[in-house]
Write a protein that holds these residues in place. Structure first.
Motif, mmCIF file in Angstrom:
data_model
loop_
_atom_site.group_PDB
_atom_site.id
_atom_site.type_symbol
_atom_site.label_atom_id
_atom_site.label_comp_id
_atom_site.label_asym_id
_atom_site.label_seq_id
_atom_site.Cartn_x
_atom_site.Cartn_y
_atom_site.Cartn_z
ATOM 1 N N UNK A 173 51.219 11.227 46.769
ATOM 2 C CA UNK A 173 52.328 11.895 46.084
ATOM 3 C C UNK A 173 51.889 13.253 45.541
ATOM 4 N N UNK A 174 52.847 14.154 45.425
ATOM 5 C CA UNK A 174 52.608 15.470 44.816
ATOM 6 C C UNK A 174 52.695 15.302 43.305
ATOM 7 N N UNK A 175 51.606 14.818 42.713
ATOM 8 C CA UNK A 175 51.615 14.438 41.299
ATOM 9 C C UNK A 175 51.892 15.625 40.389
ATOM 10 N N UNK A 176 51.354 16.784 40.725
ATOM 11 C CA UNK A 176 51.554 17.952 39.860
ATOM 12 C C UNK A 176 53.019 18.375 39.840
ATOM 13 N N UNK A 177 53.659 18.367 40.998
ATOM 14 C CA UNK A 177 55.080 18.738 41.054
ATOM 15 C C UNK A 177 55.922 17.722 40.297
ATOM 16 N N UNK A 178 55.618 16.443 40.457
ATOM 17 C CA UNK A 178 56.362 15.417 39.727
ATOM 18 C C UNK A 178 56.178 15.592 38.225
ATOM 19 N N UNK A 179 54.955 15.896 37.804
ATOM 20 C CA UNK A 179 54.693 16.108 36.386
ATOM 21 C C UNK A 179 55.471 17.304 35.855
ATOM 22 N N UNK A 180 55.519 18.365 36.627
ATOM 23 C CA UNK A 180 56.277 19.542 36.198
ATOM 24 C C UNK A 180 57.754 19.208 35.989
ATOM 25 N N UNK A 181 58.314 18.463 36.941
ATOM 26 C CA UNK A 181 59.725 18.099 36.833
ATOM 27 C C UNK A 181 59.962 17.167 35.643
#
Length: 385
Positions: A173-181
């Motif tokens: 998963x794109x963890x950084x993008x999910x965290x940003x959202x």
């Protein structure tokens, strides 16, 4: 960047029998140093904590060492580390501590890519309290639908729970993008890193992970659970614990009862083993193993998930035309090839991709596997009647 694979395999007693253990997603084998550390503790230091005698003092030192080792492994503060029986038990405990501090109507987003250990605790909370659980969808290639995540985020969202890597399909998963959202709407991320942990380094700061859980038995250690929770979150939660248990270190106050000290010794040894090899060498070899499997997959096999090694770890779910997954696993076992079949507790993704009730065959490689084992698997799949 290269592994001395013969020397690596010589450190694992289980590999001497000739069985190709391609079942790493369900749990890895242990090097002899881990086995020795467990036995050594039981021989020399088997005592509870806080005593005046030498064995107890050694146990105190071991528990402190395990916490500091876990903090280093995850790049977390030692105050943020929590050890427990297994990831699932820890997750049930932590989700309930979280719920004590939340208001009615708070929403939790889980995904259809998750292992049930990062879904069921939230669904049970929904039954017991007034929180609301909603599902984020996945694409046909078993990647998260981030547009669906964005649509479902709101000012009511308090947690976004997701896997760092899928235990069924290997998707990362794109963890950084999910965290940003998630952080943009004031929500926390709750990351299941169980499946990713044997395949690469974990840095909770870089991932912007607020809660992250994993299991040492998936990365060459014994059966335990490990979590890192952001300190300010822990400070807002009230742990379930007995009254005499200490309140500090902060994370330790969420550890109920006496820990399995001998397994902590094995955990420390497992991290020392990984440190000796280095992640660069591990990842390079695993990528090559995965590419060899993808390049040689027989036409009669249908792969579910990403068809390249980009954005995945070397875990592969597939079906063989005309042969049920359980029968495939049984026939491979007759040839000393250990793989899994079924849904591997990944109920939602298997249902979403239409693979229930039989599930799929799963082969997963880690650094101690060989190209010869991959070739054995491919030949056996090609030759199944």
């Amino acid at each position: 960047m290269s592994l001395d694979l013969e020397a690596v395999r010589a450190r694992f007693p289980a590999l001497r029998a000739g069985v190709a253990f391609l079942d790493a997603p369900g749990g890895t084998q242990c090097p002899q140093t881990v086995i020795d550390a467990i036995g050594g503790y039981l021989r020399e230091s088997n005592a509870n904590l806080g005593g005046a005698f030498a064995a107890s003092r050694r146990s105190d030192e071991l528990v402190a060492q395990a916490h500091s080792t876990a903090a280093r492994f995850l790049n977390a503060d030692v105050e943020e580390v929590i050890l427990g029986a297994n990831m699932t038990t820890l997750n049930f405990a932590l989700t309930r501590a979280w719920a004590r501090a939340e208001r009615a109507g708070a929403e939790v987003l889980v995904t259809r890519l998750d292992h049930d250990a990062n879904i069921a605790p939230w669904l049970e909370l929904e039954r017991d309290t007034e929180i609301v659980v909603r599902f984020v969808d996945i694409h046909a290639d078993a990647t998260l639908d981030l547009e669906d995540l964005e649509r479902k985020l709101s000012d009511r969202t308090r947690v976004v729970a997701f896997p760092l890597a899928s235990n069924a399909f290997g998707t990362v998963s794109d963890a950084k993008r999910i965290a940003q959202l998630a952080h943009a709407v004031g929500a926390s991320t709750w990351v299941d890193a169980v499946h990713y942990a044997p395949h690469g380094p974990i840095d909770v700061i870089d991932l912007q992970a607020d809660v992250l859980l994993c299991s040492p038995y998936k990365f060459f250690g014994p059966h335990l659970g490990l979590a890192a929770v952001r300190e300010d979150l822990l400070q807002g939660w009230r742990p379930y614990k007995v009254r005499p248990a200490p309140d500090e270190p902060l994370g330790s106050s969420f550890e109920t009862g006496t820990l399995a000290h001998e397994l902590l010794a094995g955990f420390v040894a497992a991290i020392e083993y990984i440190d000796e090899l280095g992640w660069d060498a591990i990842q390079a070899h695993e990528r090559a193993l995965g590419q060899r499997f993808l390049d040689g997959m027989p036409d009669r096999c249908t792969l579910y998930g990403r068809e390249t090694m980009d954005g995945r770890v070397p875990t592969f779910a597939f079906r063989v035309d005309g042969v049920a997954p359980r029968e495939v696993a049984e026939r491979l076992a007759e040839r000393d090839l250990a793989v899994w079949d079924g849904d591997y507790y990944a109920v939602e993704p298997m249902t979403r991709l239409g693979l229930q009730p039989e599930g799929a065959v799963r082969a997963g490689f880690v650094h101690y596997n060989t190209f010869e084992e991959v070739d054995r698997l491919l030949a056996a799949l090609e030759g199944l009647p």
